[in-house]
Design a protein around this motif. Structure first.
Motif, PDB file in Angstrom:
ATOM      1  N   LYS A 102       0.835  -1.198   0.000  1.00  0.00           N
ATOM      2  CA  LYS A 102       0.000   0.000   0.000  1.00  0.00           C
ATOM      3  C   LYS A 102       0.881   1.265   0.000  1.00  0.00           C
ATOM      4  O   LYS A 102       0.559   2.254  -0.667  1.00  0.00           O
ATOM      5  CB  LYS A 102      -0.922   0.014   1.217  1.00  0.00           C
ATOM      6  CG  LYS A 102      -1.724  -1.271   1.407  1.00  0.00           C
ATOM      7  CD  LYS A 102      -2.587  -1.576   0.197  1.00  0.00           C
ATOM      8  CE  LYS A 102      -3.368  -2.886   0.409  1.00  0.00           C
ATOM      9  NZ  LYS A 102      -4.134  -3.260  -0.791  1.00  0.00           N
ATOM     10  N   ARG A 103       1.970   1.184   0.751  1.00  0.00           N
ATOM     11  CA  ARG A 103       2.873   2.344   0.840  1.00  0.00           C
ATOM     12  C   ARG A 103       3.511   2.659  -0.513  1.00  0.00           C
ATOM     13  O   ARG A 103       3.853   3.805  -0.791  1.00  0.00           O
ATOM     14  CB  ARG A 103       3.956   2.076   1.882  1.00  0.00           C
ATOM     15  CG  ARG A 103       3.415   1.977   3.308  1.00  0.00           C
ATOM     16  CD  ARG A 103       4.504   1.659   4.315  1.00  0.00           C
ATOM     17  NE  ARG A 103       3.942   1.470   5.643  1.00  0.00           N
ATOM     18  CZ  ARG A 103       4.122   0.394   6.392  1.00  0.00           C
ATOM     19  NH1 ARG A 103       4.880  -0.608   5.952  1.00  0.00           N
ATOM     20  NH2 ARG A 103       3.570   0.304   7.599  1.00  0.00           N
ATOM     21  N   LEU A 104       3.692   1.644  -1.348  1.00  0.00           N
ATOM     22  CA  LEU A 104       4.248   1.876  -2.687  1.00  0.00           C
ATOM     23  C   LEU A 104       3.172   2.224  -3.702  1.00  0.00           C
ATOM     24  O   LEU A 104       3.399   3.031  -4.607  1.00  0.00           O
ATOM     25  CB  LEU A 104       5.012   0.632  -3.142  1.00  0.00           C
ATOM     26  CG  LEU A 104       6.393   0.433  -2.495  1.00  0.00           C
ATOM     27  CD1 LEU A 104       6.891  -0.981  -2.745  1.00  0.00           C
ATOM     28  CD2 LEU A 104       7.389   1.451  -3.036  1.00  0.00           C
ATOM     29  N   LEU A 105       1.989   1.631  -3.540  1.00  0.00           N
ATOM     30  CA  LEU A 105       0.917   1.890  -4.515  1.00  0.00           C
ATOM     31  C   LEU A 105       0.451   3.348  -4.467  1.00  0.00           C
ATOM     32  O   LEU A 105       0.126   3.933  -5.503  1.00  0.00           O
ATOM     33  CB  LEU A 105      -0.271   0.961  -4.254  1.00  0.00           C
ATOM     34  CG  LEU A 105      -0.150  -0.450  -4.824  1.00  0.00           C
ATOM     35  CD1 LEU A 105      -1.278  -1.332  -4.320  1.00  0.00           C
ATOM     36  CD2 LEU A 105      -0.147  -0.412  -6.367  1.00  0.00           C
ATOM     37  N   ILE A 106       0.434   3.933  -3.273  1.00  0.00           N
ATOM     38  CA  ILE A 106      -0.060   5.321  -3.156  1.00  0.00           C
ATOM     39  C   ILE A 106       0.761   6.269  -4.033  1.00  0.00           C
ATOM     40  O   ILE A 106       0.195   6.974  -4.885  1.00  0.00           O
ATOM     41  CB  ILE A 106      -0.079   5.773  -1.682  1.00  0.00           C
ATOM     42  CG1 ILE A 106      -1.150   5.005  -0.916  1.00  0.00           C
ATOM     43  CG2 ILE A 106      -0.325   7.283  -1.584  1.00  0.00           C
ATOM     44  CD1 ILE A 106      -1.106   5.212   0.591  1.00  0.00           C
ATOM     45  N   GLN A 113      -1.471   9.901 -11.864  1.00  0.00           N
ATOM     46  CA  GLN A 113      -2.691  10.714 -11.816  1.00  0.00           C
ATOM     47  C   GLN A 113      -3.947   9.883 -11.543  1.00  0.00           C
ATOM     48  O   GLN A 113      -5.058  10.281 -11.927  1.00  0.00           O
ATOM     49  CB  GLN A 113      -2.865  11.505 -13.127  1.00  0.00           C
ATOM     50  CG  GLN A 113      -1.717  12.455 -13.447  1.00  0.00           C
ATOM     51  CD  GLN A 113      -1.554  13.549 -12.391  1.00  0.00           C
ATOM     52  OE1 GLN A 113      -2.520  14.163 -11.983  1.00  0.00           O
ATOM     53  NE2 GLN A 113      -0.327  13.757 -11.929  1.00  0.00           N
ATOM     54  N   GLN A 114      -3.799   8.771 -10.851  1.00  0.00           N
ATOM     55  CA  GLN A 114      -4.955   7.963 -10.449  1.00  0.00           C
ATOM     56  C   GLN A 114      -5.275   8.293  -8.990  1.00  0.00           C
ATOM     57  O   GLN A 114      -5.003   7.523  -8.067  1.00  0.00           O
ATOM     58  CB  GLN A 114      -4.647   6.478 -10.629  1.00  0.00           C
ATOM     59  CG  GLN A 114      -4.465   6.063 -12.084  1.00  0.00           C
ATOM     60  CD  GLN A 114      -4.069   4.602 -12.226  1.00  0.00           C
ATOM     61  OE1 GLN A 114      -2.907   4.286 -12.474  1.00  0.00           O
ATOM     62  NE2 GLN A 114      -5.032   3.702 -12.068  1.00  0.00           N
ATOM     63  N   ILE A 115      -5.904   9.452  -8.793  1.00  0.00           N
ATOM     64  CA  ILE A 115      -6.076  10.005  -7.448  1.00  0.00           C
ATOM     65  C   ILE A 115      -7.028   9.151  -6.613  1.00  0.00           C
ATOM     66  O   ILE A 115      -6.764   8.874  -5.438  1.00  0.00           O
ATOM     67  CB  ILE A 115      -6.598  11.459  -7.522  1.00  0.00           C
ATOM     68  CG1 ILE A 115      -5.752  12.290  -8.489  1.00  0.00           C
ATOM     69  CG2 ILE A 115      -6.624  12.077  -6.132  1.00  0.00           C
ATOM     70  CD1 ILE A 115      -4.293  12.368  -8.145  1.00  0.00           C
ATOM     71  N   ASN A 116      -8.144   8.732  -7.191  1.00  0.00           N
ATOM     72  CA  ASN A 116      -9.120   7.944  -6.427  1.00  0.00           C
ATOM     73  C   ASN A 116      -8.533   6.623  -5.958  1.00  0.00           C
ATOM     74  O   ASN A 116      -8.787   6.181  -4.826  1.00  0.00           O
ATOM     75  CB  ASN A 116     -10.383   7.713  -7.257  1.00  0.00           C
ATOM     76  CG  ASN A 116     -11.197   8.992  -7.411  1.00  0.00           C
ATOM     77  OD1 ASN A 116     -11.160   9.857  -6.539  1.00  0.00           O
ATOM     78  ND2 ASN A 116     -11.920   9.110  -8.516  1.00  0.00           N
ATOM     79  N   GLU A 117      -7.778   5.973  -6.863  1.00  0.00           N
ATOM     80  CA  GLU A 117      -7.141   4.709  -6.466  1.00  0.00           C
ATOM     81  C   GLU A 117      -6.151   4.946  -5.317  1.00  0.00           C
ATOM     82  O   GLU A 117      -6.077   4.134  -4.381  1.00  0.00           O
ATOM     83  CB  GLU A 117      -6.412   4.091  -7.660  1.00  0.00           C
ATOM     84  CG  GLU A 117      -7.321   3.499  -8.734  1.00  0.00           C
ATOM     85  CD  GLU A 117      -7.864   4.553  -9.699  1.00  0.00           C
ATOM     86  OE1 GLU A 117      -7.631   5.752  -9.456  1.00  0.00           O
ATOM     87  OE2 GLU A 117      -8.523   4.165 -10.688  1.00  0.00           O
ATOM     88  N   ALA A 118      -5.416   6.058  -5.380  1.00  0.00           N
ATOM     89  CA  ALA A 118      -4.476   6.378  -4.302  1.00  0.00           C
ATOM     90  C   ALA A 118      -5.218   6.621  -2.999  1.00  0.00           C
ATOM     91  O   ALA A 118      -4.777   6.187  -1.916  1.00  0.00           O
ATOM     92  CB  ALA A 118      -3.652   7.615  -4.676  1.00  0.00           C
ATOM     93  N   LYS A 119      -6.379   7.290  -3.071  1.00  0.00           N
ATOM     94  CA  LYS A 119      -7.171   7.543  -1.858  1.00  0.00           C
ATOM     95  C   LYS A 119      -7.703   6.239  -1.267  1.00  0.00           C
ATOM     96  O   LYS A 119      -7.760   6.081  -0.037  1.00  0.00           O
ATOM     97  CB  LYS A 119      -8.309   8.501  -2.185  1.00  0.00           C
ATOM     98  CG  LYS A 119      -7.833   9.937  -2.371  1.00  0.00           C
ATOM     99  CD  LYS A 119      -8.857  10.808  -3.045  1.00  0.00           C
ATOM    100  CE  LYS A 119     -10.023  11.139  -2.160  1.00  0.00           C
ATOM    101  NZ  LYS A 119     -10.918  12.141  -2.788  1.00  0.00           N
ATOM    102  N   ASN A 120      -8.076   5.304  -2.122  1.00  0.00           N
ATOM    103  CA  ASN A 120      -8.545   4.001  -1.627  1.00  0.00           C
ATOM    104  C   ASN A 120      -7.437   3.279  -0.851  1.00  0.00           C
ATOM    105  O   ASN A 120      -7.673   2.708   0.215  1.00  0.00           O
ATOM    106  CB  ASN A 120      -9.028   3.128  -2.784  1.00  0.00           C
ATOM    107  CG  ASN A 120     -10.322   3.644  -3.396  1.00  0.00           C
ATOM    108  OD1 ASN A 120     -11.086   4.346  -2.734  1.00  0.00           O
ATOM    109  ND2 ASN A 120     -10.560   3.307  -4.656  1.00  0.00           N
ATOM    110  N   GLU A 121      -6.240   3.298  -1.427  1.00  0.00           N
ATOM    111  CA  GLU A 121      -5.112   2.651  -0.735  1.00  0.00           C
ATOM    112  C   GLU A 121      -4.780   3.394   0.560  1.00  0.00           C
ATOM    113  O   GLU A 121      -4.431   2.766   1.567  1.00  0.00           O
ATOM    114  CB  GLU A 121      -3.886   2.616  -1.650  1.00  0.00           C
ATOM    115  CG  GLU A 121      -4.082   1.893  -2.969  1.00  0.00           C
ATOM    116  CD  GLU A 121      -4.417   0.416  -2.802  1.00  0.00           C
ATOM    117  OE1 GLU A 121      -4.205  -0.136  -1.703  1.00  0.00           O
ATOM    118  OE2 GLU A 121      -4.903  -0.193  -3.781  1.00  0.00           O
ATOM    119  N   ALA A 122      -4.891   4.730   0.544  1.00  0.00           N
ATOM    120  CA  ALA A 122      -4.614   5.519   1.748  1.00  0.00           C
ATOM    121  C   ALA A 122      -5.613   5.176   2.844  1.00  0.00           C
ATOM    122  O   ALA A 122      -5.237   5.039   4.023  1.00  0.00           O
ATOM    123  CB  ALA A 122      -4.667   7.008   1.421  1.00  0.00           C
TER     124      ALA A 122
END
Length: 418
Positions: A102-106, A113-122
């Motif tokens: 998760k720490r790398l995916l964010i 520029q995949q902000i929503n996916e980053a927010k899900n992982e966060a």
């Protein structure tokens, strides 16, 4: 050629040439050598090469550390981001609930520029970790999406866990620039500097920037006082004196300089401004002893006269004359001192001719100085040369008007004389 340069040239040639035959060579190199090569590429910021090497190592061994290094190289080089996300997601499916992923995916999602996916992982990360570093990392997608209040809330949790100054500085910057919470940001910084050991001056400098925006001189002064307490810097001393001057707080400036025994020449001028002549005299004597500069004798001559309650005391006047004579004999020729001494000799009827001669020397330096002209006119008046006195005094009145009591008095007496 130095050994360092030989090594540097070798490494540079190695990195460049290796990139040209990378794919072919990777099939023929042992794991240990690949590891060394990957680390060397990383050290010299050849991130595309290090990404390929660690990718090969992961494909050879299935060791997650190699995959994570591959992802880090992709991030640092900002290359092959979609491909890296796909590889990491495959690993994530096979090894669910691994927070390192998760720490790398964010950051990978954010770079792509995949902000929503980053927010899900966060969201997943902060549900399972209260570590400061994880909360800090999880705030980034909300910064990207402009959800600054949410980002600040996560950063505050991170800060309260660690009291990390870098996190604090990020948080207060967002509060200042995006959430209109500058006063609260100042409170957080002030609390931190008072309650914790400050690791760097960055906290102080941020506070200064915020206080300047708020036009808070007291705040600026307090921060510079704290900085000076930690580091007796001439720069900070100068800022402190300017802040006191801006506030018009001469007493505060004197108290500070006395306490720290700093800025003694400034302190001397402040004593004179406040007419604390006894302290000014002691300080002038100290500075003369330390510097052996005869200008301090001239200053002492002024102070002997200014601090005297009886301005006609013969012993005091004799001391003033002797002190000024010594100063002039040692080379003092500043027109300010010449004017003061010359006028004293004239006004007290000590030696009018000598006083006028000294004043003419002062006027050679500043021919149009109205105060020097006034002093010389007074000398001519004392010598009953009323025409010369009137001519000079008329110039003084034309320049200065009749605002100063001494000029008014001299003008009236010289007019009567003429």
């Amino acid at each position: 050629m130095s050994w360092y340069r030989i090594v540097l040239i070798f490494v540079t040639v190695f990195v460049v040439s290796a990139s040209m035959v990378q794919a072919k060579e990777l099939r023929m190199i042992s794991e240990d050598e690949l590891i060394m090569r990957g680390l060397l590429y990383t050290e010299y910021k050849a991130y595309e090469n290090s990404r390929q090497v660690f990718g090969k190592l992961y494909d050879m061994t299935d060791e997650k550390e190699y995959l994570f290094r591959e992802m880090a190289s992709a991030l640092l080089g900002r290359t092959h981001i979609p491909e890296s996300i796909a590889r990491l997601k495959r690993f994530d499916k096979e090894h669910p609930d691994m927070l390192e992923v998760k720490r790398l995916l964010i950051p990978l999602y954010l770079t792509n520029q995949q902000i929503n996916e980053a927010k899900n992982e966060a969201a997943y990360l902060i549900e399972r970790s209260g570590k400061a570093a994880d909360l800090d990392l999880a705030s980034n997608p909300y910064l990207y999406s402009g959800e600054f209040k949410k980002a600040v809330a996560l950063l505050q949790r991170a800060y309260e866990t660690s009291f990390n100054e870098e996190i604090l500085l990020r948080m207060v910057t967002i509060m200042d620039e995006y959430t209109a919470e500058r006063k609260r940001a100042i409170q957080l910084l002030e609390t931190h500097r008072r309650m914790n050991a400050v690791n760097s001056n960055a906290v102080y400098f941020k506070l200064l920037a915020l206080y300047v925006k708020e036009n808070d001189v007291d705040g600026v002064l307090a921060v510079y006082l704290a900085l000076y307490e930690n580091e007796k810097s001439e720069e900070y001393l100068d800022k402190i004196i300017k802040a006191y001057a801006f506030k018009g707080d001469i007493d505060g400036a004197i108290a500070f300089l006395e306490k720290n025994q700093a800025g003694l020449k400034t302190l001397y001028q402040l004593y004179k401004t406040k007419k604390i002549f006894s302290k000014a005299l002691k300080l002038a004597q100290k500075l003369y002893k330390e510097e052996n500069d005869p200008k301090w004798l001239a200053e002492m001559g002024i102070l002997y006269y200014e601090q005297a309650k009886d301005k006609n005391d013969k012993a005091m006047i004799d001391k003033v004359v002797k002190t000024f004579d010594k100063a002039i004999s040692l080379g003092v020729d500043d027109s300010i001192y010449l004017n003061y001494y010359g006028y004293t000799l004239i006004d007290k009827d000590i030696d009018i001719q000598k006083g006028m001669k000294i004043l003419k020397n002062a006027l050679e330096q500043q021919p149009d100085n109205s105060y020097y002209l006034d002093s010389l006119a007074w000398g001519y008046y004392k010598e009953k040369e009323c025409g010369k006195a009137y001519e000079l005094m008329q110039r003084v009145v034309e320049q200065e008007g009749l605002k100063e009591p001494e000029i008014v008095e001299h003008w009236k007496m010289i007019q009567k004389c003429k």
